[in-house]
Design a protein around this motif. Sequence first.
Motif, PDB file in Angstrom:
ATOM      1  N   UNK A 202      27.320  -3.193   5.118  1.00  0.00           N
ATOM      2  CA  UNK A 202      27.927  -3.493   3.798  1.00  0.00           C
ATOM      3  C   UNK A 202      27.256  -2.748   2.613  1.00  0.00           C
ATOM      4  N   UNK A 203      26.056  -2.350   2.589  1.00  0.00           N
ATOM      5  CA  UNK A 203      25.078  -1.541   1.682  1.00  0.00           C
ATOM      6  C   UNK A 203      25.847  -0.479   1.437  1.00  0.00           C
ATOM      7  N   UNK A 204      26.092   0.285   2.606  1.00  0.00           N
ATOM      8  CA  UNK A 204      27.029   1.760   2.416  1.00  0.00           C
ATOM      9  C   UNK A 204      28.467   1.392   1.684  1.00  0.00           C
ATOM     10  N   UNK A 205      29.045   0.489   2.190  1.00  0.00           N
ATOM     11  CA  UNK A 205      30.243   0.252   1.852  1.00  0.00           C
ATOM     12  C   UNK A 205      30.581  -0.322   0.426  1.00  0.00           C
ATOM     13  N   UNK A 206      29.632  -1.309  -0.051  1.00  0.00           N
ATOM     14  CA  UNK A 206      29.734  -1.678  -1.333  1.00  0.00           C
ATOM     15  C   UNK A 206      28.847  -1.364  -2.425  1.00  0.00           C
TER      16      UNK A 206
END
Length: 143
Positions: free
Chosen positions: A20-24
């Motif tokens: 989620x760090x990369x996605x958001x």
Amino acid sequence: MNDIDAWVWWLVGAAALGIPLVVTAMPEFGMLAVGAVAAAIVAGFGGGIVAQVLVFAVVSVALIAVVRPIAARHRAQRPQLATGVDALKGKQAVVLERVDGSGGRIKLAGEVWSARSLDTGRAYEVGDEVDVVDIEGATAIIM
């Protein structure tokens, strides 16, 4: 499930938090992932589950408490380097054709610009040095 060491589970959790760090693009997930890596290190050295969870919580909260305000402060700052028309505001120019409230010409940063006076009742004569206070389209507003 008991065959896999606890440190492996913490690393899996860190990787799961990285997604989620990369996605958001929310850095808080990265800080939680670092906390999970710290807990994996504690587990690798034989620390108990209480120590692992405590290290995870302390490292994650510390990073969020310290790094997040710094990141927010940097995000709120305007760029130090002005470019484009913003770089021309505040510069001095030389009047090439009489400038008044309806128009005229100036030489600004080596280029000829159309210009008009900020004070519509004021006129500037050829050779006067003026200050650029704003740019509206292709017209410099001077005083």
